[in-house]
Motif scaffolding. Structure first.
Motif, mmCIF file in Angstrom:
data_model
loop_
_atom_site.group_PDB
_atom_site.id
_atom_site.type_symbol
_atom_site.label_atom_id
_atom_site.label_comp_id
_atom_site.label_asym_id
_atom_site.label_seq_id
_atom_site.Cartn_x
_atom_site.Cartn_y
_atom_site.Cartn_z
ATOM 1 N N THR A 121 0.833 -1.209 0.000
ATOM 2 C CA THR A 121 0.000 0.000 0.000
ATOM 3 C C THR A 121 0.867 1.258 0.000
ATOM 4 N N ILE A 122 0.346 2.259 -0.685
ATOM 5 C CA ILE A 122 0.994 3.568 -0.751
ATOM 6 C C ILE A 122 -0.004 4.562 -0.178
ATOM 7 N N CYS A 123 0.421 5.322 0.825
ATOM 8 C CA CYS A 123 -0.486 6.308 1.424
ATOM 9 C C CYS A 123 0.098 7.712 1.187
ATOM 10 N N PRO A 124 -0.543 8.535 0.327
ATOM 11 C CA PRO A 124 0.029 9.848 -0.011
ATOM 12 C C PRO A 124 0.259 10.731 1.219
ATOM 13 N N ALA A 125 -0.645 10.656 2.218
ATOM 14 C CA ALA A 125 -0.487 11.526 3.392
ATOM 15 C C ALA A 125 0.787 11.162 4.151
ATOM 16 N N ILE A 126 1.038 9.855 4.288
ATOM 17 C CA ILE A 126 2.232 9.423 5.030
ATOM 18 C C ILE A 126 3.498 9.749 4.247
ATOM 19 N N LEU A 127 3.452 9.491 2.925
ATOM 20 C CA LEU A 127 4.634 9.810 2.098
ATOM 21 C C LEU A 127 4.942 11.304 2.155
ATOM 22 N N SER A 128 3.875 12.127 2.087
ATOM 23 C CA SER A 128 4.087 13.584 2.110
ATOM 24 C C SER A 128 4.659 14.017 3.454
ATOM 25 N N ALA A 129 4.115 13.460 4.536
ATOM 26 C CA ALA A 129 4.606 13.829 5.871
ATOM 27 C C ALA A 129 6.090 13.480 5.998
ATOM 28 N N LYS A 130 6.473 12.298 5.473
ATOM 29 C CA LYS A 130 7.889 11.891 5.558
ATOM 30 C C LYS A 130 8.781 12.863 4.780
ATOM 31 N N GLU A 131 8.322 13.247 3.588
ATOM 32 C CA GLU A 131 9.123 14.167 2.766
ATOM 33 C C GLU A 131 9.233 15.534 3.437
ATOM 34 N N ILE A 132 8.130 16.013 4.026
ATOM 35 C CA ILE A 132 8.155 17.325 4.703
ATOM 36 C C ILE A 132 9.127 17.270 5.885
ATOM 37 N N ASN A 133 9.071 16.147 6.626
ATOM 38 C CA ASN A 133 10.004 15.997 7.757
ATOM 39 C C ASN A 133 11.449 16.025 7.285
ATOM 40 N N LYS A 134 11.704 15.368 6.137
ATOM 41 C CA LYS A 134 13.080 15.362 5.603
ATOM 42 C C LYS A 134 13.518 16.788 5.294
ATOM 43 N N ILE A 135 12.625 17.579 4.655
ATOM 44 C CA ILE A 135 12.967 18.969 4.299
ATOM 45 C C ILE A 135 13.226 19.777 5.570
ATOM 46 N N LEU A 136 12.356 19.582 6.587
ATOM 47 C CA LEU A 136 12.523 20.324 7.838
ATOM 48 C C LEU A 136 13.835 19.937 8.518
ATOM 49 N N ASP A 137 14.165 18.621 8.485
ATOM 50 C CA ASP A 137 15.427 18.169 9.098
ATOM 51 C C ASP A 137 16.622 18.806 8.401
ATOM 52 N N ARG A 138 16.545 18.876 7.047
ATOM 53 C CA ARG A 138 17.649 19.479 6.287
ATOM 54 C C ARG A 138 17.788 20.954 6.656
ATOM 55 N N ALA A 139 16.614 21.644 6.773
ATOM 56 C CA ALA A 139 16.629 23.077 7.100
ATOM 57 C C ALA A 139 17.232 23.278 8.489
ATOM 58 N N THR A 140 16.894 22.380 9.435
ATOM 59 C CA THR A 140 17.426 22.492 10.791
ATOM 60 C C THR A 140 18.941 22.292 10.780
ATOM 61 N N LEU A 141 19.395 21.318 9.965
ATOM 62 C CA LEU A 141 20.840 21.062 9.884
ATOM 63 C C LEU A 141 21.580 22.276 9.335
ATOM 64 N N VAL A 142 20.987 22.895 8.286
ATOM 65 C CA VAL A 142 21.627 24.084 7.685
ATOM 66 C C VAL A 142 21.690 25.211 8.714
ATOM 67 N N GLU A 143 20.568 25.419 9.433
ATOM 68 C CA GLU A 143 20.545 26.478 10.467
ATOM 69 C C GLU A 143 21.609 26.212 11.524
ATOM 70 N N ALA A 144 21.701 24.928 11.952
ATOM 71 C CA ALA A 144 22.680 24.570 12.999
ATOM 72 C C ALA A 144 24.098 24.829 12.511
ATOM 73 N N SER A 145 24.367 24.476 11.229
ATOM 74 C CA SER A 145 25.745 24.676 10.746
ATOM 75 C C SER A 145 26.012 26.169 10.547
ATOM 76 N N ASP A 146 24.963 26.960 10.172
ATOM 77 C CA ASP A 146 25.131 28.420 10.071
ATOM 78 C C ASP A 146 25.475 29.007 11.439
ATOM 79 N N ASP A 147 24.716 28.545 12.473
ATOM 80 C CA ASP A 147 24.953 29.040 13.829
ATOM 81 C C ASP A 147 26.375 28.688 14.299
ATOM 82 N N ALA A 148 26.807 27.470 13.936
ATOM 83 C CA ALA A 148 28.146 27.020 14.373
ATOM 84 C C ALA A 148 29.231 27.869 13.728
ATOM 85 N N GLY A 149 28.934 28.387 12.494
ATOM 86 C CA GLY A 149 29.932 29.185 11.756
ATOM 87 C C GLY A 149 30.001 30.614 12.249
ATOM 88 N N LYS A 150 29.075 31.065 13.133
ATOM 89 C CA LYS A 150 29.078 32.478 13.561
ATOM 90 C C LYS A 150 30.136 32.766 14.601
#
Ligand code: AMP
Length: 150
Positions: A121-150
């Motif tokens: 089974t493929i559930c679009p809501a679950i797939l979308s939630a996983k992808e959004i979480n991945k994007i948010l995790d990437r954004a958090t990592l970028v923010e963390a590395s930006d903060d570390a560089g200050k």
């Protein structure tokens, strides 16, 4: 497209997803039939689509038989109705003994039940939630590395 290209694939539902899959399979020289209860739906297929189309309600077992479901290696059920998808997926598996059955389900609560019946089974809501979480995790990592560089 990794589906067995010498095998026979039936797609149920010629919406955006079904049409996209059918076009991709056809482009990969797959042997494909797409069924929809609404004949206008086939307008979404590309002009180069080389497979077969069948205008029929997929809950009609005679229509599935006429489409050659007993000879299908793969059945992909992507109508916009979970009840139809579940019913057709179960017919494909239990009556026509199709090796590979994949169904889209909008309701995430039903997803795990059908895996027990050998239906992927493929559930679009679950797939979308996983992808959004991945994007948010990437954004958090970028923010963390930006903060570390200050
Ligand atoms: P979409 O909502 O864009 O994914 O499209 C779903 C498609 O499934 C539409 O083209 C509907 O006509 C089709 N559909 C819905 N119910 C059935 C059914 N019982 N048999 C065949 N096709 C169906």
């Amino acid at each position: 497209m990794k589906t067995d290209q010498n095998g026979y694939t039936i797609i149920i539902g010629c919406g955006r997803l079904g049409a996209n899959l059918a076009n991709a399979l056809s482009d990969a020289e797959g042997n494909v039939l797409i069924m929809d209860k609404n004949g206008d739906a086939f307008r979404k297929l590309s002009p180069s689509f080389g497979g077969l189309t069948a205008t029929a309600d997929a809950t009609d077992i005679d229509a599935l038989q006429a489409a050659g479901m007993d000879k299908a290696d793969t059945v992909i059920v992507v109508t916009n109705n979970d009840n139809v998808n579940v019913m057709v997926a179960q017919l494909a598996r239990e009556v026509f003994h199709v090796h590979e059955v994949i169904a889209r389900l909008y309701d995430p609560e039903r997803e795990c039940v059908y895996q027990e019946f050998g239906i992927a089974t493929i559930c679009p809501a679950i797939l979308s939630a996983k992808e959004i979480n991945k994007i948010l995790d990437r954004a958090t990592l970028v923010e963390a590395s930006d903060d570390a560089g200050k």
